[in-house]
Design a protein around this motif. Structure first.
Motif, short mmCIF file in Angstrom:
data_model
loop_
_atom_site.label_atom_id
_atom_site.label_comp_id
_atom_site.label_asym_id
_atom_site.label_seq_id
_atom_site.Cartn_x
_atom_site.Cartn_y
_atom_site.Cartn_z
N SER A 90 -28.93 78.05 17.40
CA SER A 90 -28.86 79.45 16.96
C SER A 90 -27.85 80.25 18.16
O SER A 90 -27.66 81.25 17.47
N SER A 91 -26.96 79.39 19.16
CA SER A 91 -26.18 80.32 19.96
C SER A 91 -25.32 79.29 20.50
O SER A 91 -25.88 77.40 19.87
N THR A 117 -23.36 88.33 24.35
CA THR A 117 -23.19 87.17 25.35
C THR A 117 -24.26 87.35 26.92
O THR A 117 -24.75 88.59 27.15
N GLN A 136 -23.93 91.17 14.93
CA GLN A 136 -23.28 90.72 16.06
C GLN A 136 -23.15 89.03 15.10
O GLN A 136 -22.08 88.79 14.73
N HIS A 195 -28.37 87.84 16.50
CA HIS A 195 -29.24 89.02 17.08
C HIS A 195 -30.11 89.91 16.27
O HIS A 195 -29.26 90.84 15.57
N LYS A 198 -21.80 78.54 23.27
CA LYS A 198 -21.23 78.89 24.85
C LYS A 198 -19.46 80.13 24.63
O LYS A 198 -18.56 79.01 23.71
N GLU A 234 -23.50 82.73 27.04
CA GLU A 234 -24.57 82.00 25.53
C GLU A 234 -23.68 83.19 24.60
O GLU A 234 -24.75 84.36 24.94
N LEU A 235 -23.26 82.51 22.94
CA LEU A 235 -22.92 83.42 22.31
C LEU A 235 -23.84 83.26 21.31
O LEU A 235 -23.97 82.61 20.21
N PRO A 236 -24.95 84.21 21.01
CA PRO A 236 -25.81 84.37 19.87
C PRO A 236 -25.45 84.23 18.62
O PRO A 236 -24.14 84.82 19.01
N LYS A 237 -25.53 83.41 17.97
CA LYS A 237 -24.91 83.97 16.29
C LYS A 237 -24.76 84.77 15.54
O LYS A 237 -24.37 85.25 14.80
N HIS A 243 -29.72 73.99 21.39
CA HIS A 243 -29.53 75.08 21.14
C HIS A 243 -27.97 75.23 19.62
O HIS A 243 -27.40 74.58 19.41
N PHE A 264 -19.59 87.06 14.61
CA PHE A 264 -19.93 85.72 15.40
C PHE A 264 -19.26 85.58 13.75
O PHE A 264 -18.09 84.55 14.97
#
Length: 205
Positions: free
Chosen positions: A162-163, A34, A194, A188, A165, A183-186, A160, A198
């Motif tokens: 692509s990410s 994150t 990831q 990367h 929280k 912030e958690l990218p779906k 947002h 996710f």
């Protein structure tokens, strides 16, 4: 234990081993990277009032929504300021790391059945947290058991797609329900594991 930069963070075997060395693994790990949405927001890392954009529930102060940055900080009454002070004072060493705004640009997390392990991530002095610049700080690893967590959720972020929280709200922090600004990218491109993890985490909610 030696810290690693993105080359190590991107390797699932490396990060799993890091968590293993601090006793934070189980048969089914869910390791994710994150970034810290509040990083660099204020000079005082403890100033939740002006830094955390997820401050909600200040019912005694009459605030219904969230406080975004410091835009309305000047208009907040003394009751709410008191709640913020109480919240800050309630934070132990581990929670101060979770809400840090000046030291940690991100967090490497392992979501387990019994809680969540957190390895803080520094960068090389950049103001905007980017995954490519992150460096582990294993010495300040911390673990939050389920008994310490009031709620954990994946929340949508405005504009947002692509990410999301990763929002943890801790018990015993007073009336203000402030959740972590992680912030958690779906997915990367630098973190091969990831997307799979996710999706695994999303199925838990």
């Amino acid at each position: 234990m030696e810290n690693v930069a993105i080359e190590g963070i991107s390797n699932l075997n490396v990060v799993t081993n890091m968590f293993a060395q601090v006793g934070c693994v189980e048969a089914d790990n869910c390791i994710l990277v994150t970034t810290n949405r509040d990083f660099g927001a204020v000079s005082d890392a403890g100033d939740i009032l002006t830094a955390n954009s997820t401050l909600v529930g200040a019912k005694h102060g009459g605030i219904v929504g969230g406080i975004v940055g410091g835009m309305v900080a000047g208009a907040i009454n003394e009751s709410v300021k008191g709640q913020v002070a109480d919240f800050n004072q309630s934070l132990d060493y581990k929670k101060k790391i979770a809400f840090d705004t000046g030291t940690y640009a991100g967090f490497l997390v392992n979501v387990l059945s019994c809680g969540i392990g957190v390895i803080p991530l520094k960068n090389s002095g950049q103001m905007i947290p980017k995954i490519k610049d992150l460096i582990t700080d294993v010495e300040n690893f911390c673990f939050f058991s389920n008994d310490e967590i009031e709620s954990m959720a994946l929340k949508k972020l405005p504009l947002h797609f692509s990410s999301v929280k990763l929002a943890l709200c801790f018990k015993n922090t007073g009336e203000l329900k402030v959740d972590t600004p992680w912030e958690l990218p779906k997915k990367h491109k630098l973190i091969p594991y990831q997307e799979e993890n996710f999706n695994k985490l999303s199925q838990r909610f």
